[in-house]
Design a protein around this motif. Sequence first.
Motif, PDB file in Angstrom:
ATOM      1  N   VAL A   1     104.659  86.540 -18.204  1.00 58.79           N
ATOM      2  CA  VAL A   1     105.476  86.781 -19.369  1.00 58.79           C
ATOM      3  C   VAL A   1     106.258  85.536 -19.172  1.00 58.79           C
ATOM      4  CG1 VAL A   1     106.924  87.500 -17.263  1.00 58.79           C
ATOM      5  CG2 VAL A   1     108.493  87.556 -18.825  1.00 58.79           C
ATOM      6  N   ALA A   2     106.900  84.631 -19.761  1.00 52.10           N
ATOM      7  CA  ALA A   2     107.647  82.955 -19.439  1.00 52.10           C
ATOM      8  C   ALA A   2     109.396  83.554 -19.463  1.00 52.10           C
ATOM      9  CB  ALA A   2     107.630  82.340 -21.163  1.00 52.10           C
ATOM     10  N   ILE A   3     110.167  82.440 -18.588  1.00 54.92           N
ATOM     11  CA  ILE A   3     111.134  82.421 -17.953  1.00 54.92           C
ATOM     12  C   ILE A   3     111.724  81.518 -18.838  1.00 54.92           C
ATOM     13  CG2 ILE A   3     112.990  83.389 -16.681  1.00 54.92           C
ATOM     14  CD1 ILE A   3     111.283  85.528 -16.724  1.00 54.92           C
ATOM     15  N   LEU A   4     112.360  81.711 -19.763  1.00 52.78           N
ATOM     16  CA  LEU A   4     113.019  80.245 -20.341  1.00 52.78           C
ATOM     17  C   LEU A   4     113.902  80.478 -20.077  1.00 52.78           C
ATOM     18  CD1 LEU A   4     111.174  81.648 -23.796  1.00 52.78           C
ATOM     19  CD2 LEU A   4     110.094  80.214 -21.575  1.00 52.78           C
ATOM     20  N   PRO A   5     115.100  78.746 -19.741  1.00 56.87           N
ATOM     21  CA  PRO A   5     116.685  79.302 -19.931  1.00 56.87           C
ATOM     22  C   PRO A   5     116.599  78.549 -20.803  1.00 56.87           C
ATOM     23  CG  PRO A   5     115.180  77.379 -18.136  1.00 56.87           C
ATOM     24  CD  PRO A   5     114.235  78.401 -18.637  1.00 56.87           C
ATOM     25  N   LEU A   6     117.851  78.824 -21.816  1.00 61.95           N
ATOM     26  CA  LEU A   6     117.851  78.068 -23.411  1.00 61.95           C
ATOM     27  C   LEU A   6     118.346  76.491 -23.363  1.00 61.95           C
ATOM     28  CD1 LEU A   6     117.840  78.919 -25.914  1.00 61.95           C
ATOM     29  CD2 LEU A   6     120.807  79.466 -25.574  1.00 61.95           C
ATOM     30  N   LEU A   7     119.472  76.237 -22.329  1.00 65.92           N
ATOM     31  CA  LEU A   7     119.527  75.260 -21.733  1.00 65.92           C
ATOM     32  C   LEU A   7     119.527  74.381 -20.620  1.00 65.92           C
ATOM     33  CD1 LEU A   7     123.298  75.894 -22.946  1.00 65.92           C
ATOM     34  CD2 LEU A   7     121.958  74.842 -24.056  1.00 65.92           C
TER      35      LEU A   7
ATOM     36  N   LEU B   1     102.889  89.233  -9.848  1.00 65.49           N
ATOM     37  CA  LEU B   1     102.296  88.230 -11.577  1.00 65.49           C
ATOM     38  C   LEU B   1     102.405  87.713 -12.415  1.00 65.49           C
ATOM     39  CD1 LEU B   1     105.373  90.892 -13.989  1.00 65.49           C
ATOM     40  CD2 LEU B   1     102.532  91.354 -12.974  1.00 65.49           C
ATOM     41  N   HIS B   2     102.010  86.831 -12.721  1.00 66.18           N
ATOM     42  CA  HIS B   2     101.515  85.011 -13.291  1.00 66.18           C
ATOM     43  C   HIS B   2     103.082  84.671 -14.247  1.00 66.18           C
ATOM     44  CE1 HIS B   2      99.435  81.403 -13.526  1.00 66.18           C
ATOM     45  NE2 HIS B   2      99.582  81.453 -13.187  1.00 66.18           N
ATOM     46  N   VAL B   3     103.504  84.651 -13.879  1.00 66.43           N
ATOM     47  CA  VAL B   3     104.730  83.375 -14.482  1.00 66.43           C
ATOM     48  C   VAL B   3     105.084  82.247 -15.399  1.00 66.43           C
ATOM     49  CG1 VAL B   3     107.416  83.870 -14.673  1.00 66.43           C
ATOM     50  CG2 VAL B   3     105.470  85.793 -13.464  1.00 66.43           C
ATOM     51  N   SER B   4     105.292  82.036 -16.308  1.00 72.55           N
ATOM     52  CA  SER B   4     105.401  80.721 -16.263  1.00 72.55           C
ATOM     53  C   SER B   4     107.094  80.521 -16.407  1.00 72.55           C
ATOM     54  CB  SER B   4     105.503  80.167 -18.280  1.00 72.55           C
ATOM     55  OG  SER B   4     105.788  79.561 -17.888  1.00 72.55           O
ATOM     56  N   PHE B   5     107.221  79.403 -15.868  1.00 72.48           N
ATOM     57  CA  PHE B   5     108.901  78.982 -16.344  1.00 72.48           C
ATOM     58  C   PHE B   5     108.635  77.813 -17.168  1.00 72.48           C
ATOM     59  CE2 PHE B   5     111.638  75.336 -15.315  1.00 72.48           C
ATOM     60  CZ  PHE B   5     113.061  76.019 -14.906  1.00 72.48           C
TER      61      PHE B   5
ATOM     62  N   LYS C   1     104.563  78.450 -28.287  1.00 75.43           N
ATOM     63  CA  LYS C   1     103.652  77.544 -27.357  1.00 75.43           C
ATOM     64  C   LYS C   1     103.341  78.989 -26.927  1.00 75.43           C
ATOM     65  CE  LYS C   1     103.208  76.457 -23.176  1.00 75.43           C
ATOM     66  NZ  LYS C   1     103.759  75.065 -21.648  1.00 75.43           N
ATOM     67  N   HIS C   2     104.481  79.620 -26.574  1.00 82.05           N
ATOM     68  CA  HIS C   2     104.101  81.219 -26.274  1.00 82.05           C
ATOM     69  C   HIS C   2     103.353  82.076 -26.823  1.00 82.05           C
ATOM     70  CE1 HIS C   2     104.523  80.128 -21.940  1.00 82.05           C
ATOM     71  NE2 HIS C   2     105.561  79.674 -22.566  1.00 82.05           N
ATOM     72  N   ASP C   3     103.833  82.173 -28.188  1.00 73.79           N
ATOM     73  CA  ASP C   3     103.082  83.226 -29.245  1.00 73.79           C
ATOM     74  C   ASP C   3     100.966  82.519 -28.695  1.00 73.79           C
ATOM     75  OD1 ASP C   3     105.130  84.017 -29.612  1.00 73.79           O
ATOM     76  OD2 ASP C   3     105.429  83.448 -31.455  1.00 73.79           O
TER      77      ASP C   3
ATOM     78  N   PRO D   1     102.414  88.161 -23.575  1.00 76.09           N
ATOM     79  CA  PRO D   1     103.692  89.243 -24.144  1.00 76.09           C
ATOM     80  C   PRO D   1     105.033  88.786 -23.682  1.00 76.09           C
ATOM     81  CG  PRO D   1     101.711  90.075 -22.736  1.00 76.09           C
ATOM     82  CD  PRO D   1     102.138  88.110 -22.092  1.00 76.09           C
ATOM     83  N   TRP D   2     105.662  88.809 -22.961  1.00 80.68           N
ATOM     84  CA  TRP D   2     107.073  88.112 -22.967  1.00 80.68           C
ATOM     85  C   TRP D   2     107.887  86.970 -23.140  1.00 80.68           C
ATOM     86  CZ3 TRP D   2     104.271  92.375 -20.764  1.00 80.68           C
ATOM     87  CH2 TRP D   2     104.337  93.767 -21.329  1.00 80.68           C
ATOM     88  N   CYS D   3     108.547  86.632 -24.005  1.00 82.19           N
ATOM     89  CA  CYS D   3     109.362  85.628 -23.450  1.00 82.19           C
ATOM     90  C   CYS D   3     111.076  86.367 -22.823  1.00 82.19           C
ATOM     91  CB  CYS D   3     109.755  84.725 -24.180  1.00 82.19           C
ATOM     92  SG  CYS D   3     108.085  83.925 -25.041  1.00 82.19           S
ATOM     93  N   MET D   4     111.640  85.883 -21.737  1.00 83.22           N
ATOM     94  CA  MET D   4     112.934  86.138 -21.409  1.00 83.22           C
ATOM     95  C   MET D   4     113.554  85.411 -21.559  1.00 83.22           C
ATOM     96  SD  MET D   4     114.287  87.791 -17.509  1.00 83.22           S
ATOM     97  CE  MET D   4     112.692  88.998 -16.854  1.00 83.22           C
TER      98      MET D   4
END
Length: 502
Positions: free
Chosen positions: A409-415, A436-440, A452-454, A459-462
Amino acid sequence: MTQDNLMSKIVSLCKRRGFVFQSSEIYGGLKSSYDYGPLGTELKRNLAAKWWRSMVYERDDIHGIDASIIMHSDVWKASGHLKNFTDPLVDCFNCQARFRPDKVPSVAPGTKVEYKSAKDKKKIISSEVKECGYVCPECGSTDLSKERLFRGMFQMPLGAVDPVQEFVTKNYDSGLSKEEFLKELQKEIADSSVYLRPETAQAMFVQFLNVLNTTSAKVPFGIAQIGKSFRNEIVVEHFIFRSCEFEQMEMEFFCEPGSHKNWLEYWKNERLEWYKKFVNSPESFRLRQHTEKERAHYSNDCYDVEFLFPWGWDELEGIASRTDYDLKKHSEASRTKLSYFDPNKKDPETGKDGWRYTPYVIEPAAGLTRLMLAVLCDAYKEDKQVDAKGEEKIRVFLKLDPSIAPFKVAILPLLKKDGQPEKAKEIAQALRKKGLHVSFDDASSIGKRYAKHDEIGTPWCMTIDGDTMEKGTVTLRDRDTTQQETLTVEEALAKLIGFLSL
Ligand code: ATP
């Protein structure tokens, strides 16, 4: 998208996103080897872990080992590799290409062909296909050398002394003829040489007794191993499909003589089904039985699991019935009895209680690096999306099963403000603690980050936004459908952990 196109798109994605790099690239690159970048390393490790889980953890009859790459050179003498691990090689006298005649399409002898002269491009040469039944795969020429055998194992001296220098110093004035000198020198080099293993299998035969004695395994049982192998390939081709350094996932399954046909049937089905569980197109995997001519001399039956690569069906894994050849050869050469005693069986020859026999072996031997290419081909997808400006765009995504995706999963702050990055890091850390291997990821616009994550198969972007700070909710975006759903942080975490612990 044509199949040629698919291959070049995958090669380009691998480089651009950090899956696979050319080895020693800043020195011009080495064509025969590849380096796996941060994402490729994850994908490869996940595939290896998946294989290990199905072979070792989910069964009680297979034990894993991790043997050394450099083994005693007598191992290769006994196994027959020193004599037989050779490939046929042909040179084209027109374009100077070098190729393996057993890997090129056959053309009926006598067929009339035309090809361009490499020296004079304007000159067209007309000719007939010779007895060999093939033409040069590069230029179509029939002006070819005879087949020669080429040794596929890498050889190197072991020890502090340079055997060539030693030999030349000793024999410089010996009066040997050029031919004798060369023969003696080759013998000297061979005597002090070790070899990089061309398959992981031999260690499992050589360690048969140690594994048997230390695990109290009972036949039928298997020994599994994942590791590097090395082959001095005449032609390295199709990116990581065929390279000189690669990784294998092999298992030797020891069974009672007479039961080997059933076990071959079992393992060929088991292995084919394994692939089908985590790919998008199970119909791109099939079994193909070897013809008698194709089979190795020690094998009495063999199947390949083949994958429909962009250039056609090709081998992904071999499942060979190796008879008792290897254990018998190593028993003879090492004078160590590599056999098994079953006190509960009657000896079929004497009829007495207790049977000592040399087990037969079924070997499913898969290529890990080759599988990675197959999985990338299977996962590469494009669809059409309409962007915020109403324009149609091609979206590229890797439809990888979550269990093998480099990032789960990628954890994406909008701002990059209002506490959003801090909250995103806190959530990322909570997921990391669960293994879990997670991308910030807070670089660039949200659209570019989704793209990029696609493309790397996450599989998921949060997404963490103002609502997360105010109401404790996040959006979870699905890579394959691009659909988003709003969940509380707790619900999102539970959902991800639930998905990924399967
Ligand atoms: P090929 O016919 O393609 O040369 P092989 O029949 O010689 O392969 P095996 O000895 O059966 O291959 O090895 C088992 C597996 O190891 C293969 O199915 C393949 O996935 C992998 N493998 C073999 N050689 C290479 C290589 N040079 N590069 C990458 N993977 C390889």
